[in-house]
Scaffold this motif. Structure first.
Motif, PDB file in Angstrom:
ATOM      1  N   GLN A   9     -27.663   6.379  14.738  1.00  0.00           N
ATOM      2  CA  GLN A   9     -27.661   6.817  13.345  1.00  0.00           C
ATOM      3  C   GLN A   9     -29.036   7.332  12.929  1.00  0.00           C
ATOM      4  O   GLN A   9     -29.147   8.347  12.228  1.00  0.00           O
ATOM      5  N   ALA A  10     -30.089   6.646  13.390  1.00  0.00           N
ATOM      6  CA  ALA A  10     -31.450   7.106  13.085  1.00  0.00           C
ATOM      7  C   ALA A  10     -31.707   8.482  13.708  1.00  0.00           C
ATOM      8  O   ALA A  10     -32.334   9.348  13.086  1.00  0.00           O
ATOM      9  N   ARG A  11     -31.226   8.672  14.930  1.00  0.00           N
ATOM     10  CA  ARG A  11     -31.401   9.978  15.601  1.00  0.00           C
ATOM     11  C   ARG A  11     -30.655  11.072  14.844  1.00  0.00           C
ATOM     12  O   ARG A  11     -31.173  12.187  14.678  1.00  0.00           O
ATOM     13  N   LYS A  12     -29.462  10.776  14.386  1.00  0.00           N
ATOM     14  CA  LYS A  12     -28.684  11.777  13.643  1.00  0.00           C
ATOM     15  C   LYS A  12     -29.372  12.118  12.321  1.00  0.00           C
ATOM     16  O   LYS A  12     -29.412  13.281  11.916  1.00  0.00           O
ATOM     17  N   ASN A  13     -29.914  11.099  11.637  1.00  0.00           N
ATOM     18  CA  ASN A  13     -30.629  11.354  10.383  1.00  0.00           C
ATOM     19  C   ASN A  13     -31.826  12.282  10.622  1.00  0.00           C
ATOM     20  O   ASN A  13     -32.070  13.206   9.849  1.00  0.00           O
ATOM     21  N   HIS A  14     -32.560  11.996  11.699  1.00  0.00           N
ATOM     22  CA  HIS A  14     -33.736  12.816  12.012  1.00  0.00           C
ATOM     23  C   HIS A  14     -33.326  14.247  12.351  1.00  0.00           C
ATOM     24  O   HIS A  14     -33.992  15.212  11.946  1.00  0.00           O
ATOM     25  N   HIS A  15     -32.238  14.383  13.085  1.00  0.00           N
ATOM     26  CA  HIS A  15     -31.774  15.727  13.488  1.00  0.00           C
ATOM     27  C   HIS A  15     -31.292  16.526  12.283  1.00  0.00           C
ATOM     28  O   HIS A  15     -31.569  17.723  12.162  1.00  0.00           O
ATOM     29  N   ASN A  16     -30.582  15.866  11.358  1.00  0.00           N
ATOM     30  CA  ASN A  16     -30.044  16.559  10.193  1.00  0.00           C
ATOM     31  C   ASN A  16     -31.102  16.825   9.127  1.00  0.00           C
ATOM     32  O   ASN A  16     -30.976  17.769   8.349  1.00  0.00           O
ATOM     33  N   GLY A  17     -32.120  15.969   9.070  1.00  0.00           N
ATOM     34  CA  GLY A  17     -33.100  16.083   7.996  1.00  0.00           C
ATOM     35  C   GLY A  17     -32.642  15.481   6.695  1.00  0.00           C
ATOM     36  O   GLY A  17     -33.253  15.687   5.649  1.00  0.00           O
ATOM     37  N   HIS A  18     -31.578  14.708   6.748  1.00  0.00           N
ATOM     38  CA  HIS A  18     -31.072  13.998   5.576  1.00  0.00           C
ATOM     39  C   HIS A  18     -30.208  12.839   6.066  1.00  0.00           C
ATOM     40  O   HIS A  18     -29.885  12.744   7.253  1.00  0.00           O
ATOM     41  N   THR A  19     -29.856  11.945   5.152  1.00  0.00           N
ATOM     42  CA  THR A  19     -29.027  10.791   5.521  1.00  0.00           C
ATOM     43  C   THR A  19     -27.584  10.951   5.071  1.00  0.00           C
ATOM     44  O   THR A  19     -26.786  10.033   5.260  1.00  0.00           O
ATOM     45  N   GLY A  20     -27.241  12.083   4.474  1.00  0.00           N
ATOM     46  CA  GLY A  20     -25.854  12.344   4.116  1.00  0.00           C
ATOM     47  C   GLY A  20     -25.288  11.290   3.183  1.00  0.00           C
ATOM     48  O   GLY A  20     -25.900  10.918   2.182  1.00  0.00           O
TER      49      GLY A  20
END
Length: 268
Positions: free
Chosen positions: A167-178
């Motif tokens: 989840q942390a990797r996805k947040n970093h990749h997206n640039g937001h936490t959705g």
């Protein structure tokens, strides 16, 4: 609130009568009593995290009608991690009251996984997956050997660590936490820190304690991301197209936004 009411509350929920007298009557900082109180507070803290961490995330997804930014793989690992204590308890014939809170958390996490699939237009796949998963959990709890249940229980911490890392990797990749719930992340972090402190007191520097410490560190990373990306909940103009593509086109206003934005894009 008078002193008798305070005394009754403390003796009933936090400490035995002897510790109350040592600390508040004799004003003696009795170390075993302080340790007992700390463990009591941590236990209540962890229990609150178990009951309250998942509902805010579930409610936010339902309220926003979107699960954008939430990793499906992370949710599946979390589902497995919450399943392990349930399977272990069922395999060892524990009474329902001994694992009812874990069963409730498992049901909430299963609902979150279903909603992630539902808002990706995979409702049928989500329903089939949850039906099959529920059957597998029941079969494992009813017929699996004790060694299998114990191995699952031992792997639950690793699944939690993997879930938070993804989840942390996805947040970093997206640039937001959705649609990641800030309250859920904070409660999860508080529970992880509580488990780490209790593990340090009980086992010291064991591998299990190190695993709990890693889990707590990843929880802190998620909290930092939620706080840092809070201003990016509605991304800037440059990132808008990527953000809105991650959200299902089931909302009329969002579809209007896409058409409105398209009219102003320069034609090459």
């Amino acid at each position: 609130m008078d002193s008798s009411s305070v005394r009754h509350f403390l003796v009933s929920f936090l400490m035995p009568k002897k510790c109350y007298e040592e600390i508040f009557v004799h004003l003696h900082m009795h170390v075993p009593c302080l340790k007992f109180i700390l463990n009591k507070i941590l236990g209540l803290w962890i229990l609150l995290e178990t009951f309250l961490a998942q509902p805010p995330q579930l409610l936010k997804i339902l309220w926003r009608r979107s699960a954008a930014g939430i990793s499906l793989t992370s949710g599946l690992l979390q589902l497995y991690a919450f399943s392990c204590p349930v399977v272990y308890a069922m395999a060892h014939n524990f009474p329902l009251s001994a694992y009812s809170e874990r069963l409730l958390t498992l049901a909430q996490t299963a609902a979150i996984v279903f909603l992630i699939l539902h808002y990706r237009d995979d409702t049928l796949r989500g329903a089939l997956f949850l039906s099959a998963y529920g059957g597998v959990i029941f079969l494992l709890g009813s017929y699996a050997a004790a060694a299998v249940a114990s191995a699952m229980q031992a792997s639950s911490v690793a699944a939690v660590i993997g879930s938070k890392a993804l989840q942390a990797r996805k947040n970093h990749h997206n640039g937001h936490t959705g649609q990641l719930s800030t309250l859920s992340v904070l409660l999860s972090c508080a529970g992880s820190l509580g488990v780490t402190v209790m593990s340090l007191q009980e086992t010291g520097g064991s591998f299990t304690t190190l695993s709990h410490m890693l889990s707590a560190c990843l929880s802190c990373v998620l909290v930092a991301q939620v706080l840092c990306y809070s201003s990016a909940e509605t991304p800037r103009r440059g990132n808008t197209s990527r953000w809105w593509r991650t959200v299902p086109n089931t909302n009329v206003m969002r579809r209007f936004f896409l058409q409105f934005k398209k009219g102003f894009e320069p034609k090459l």
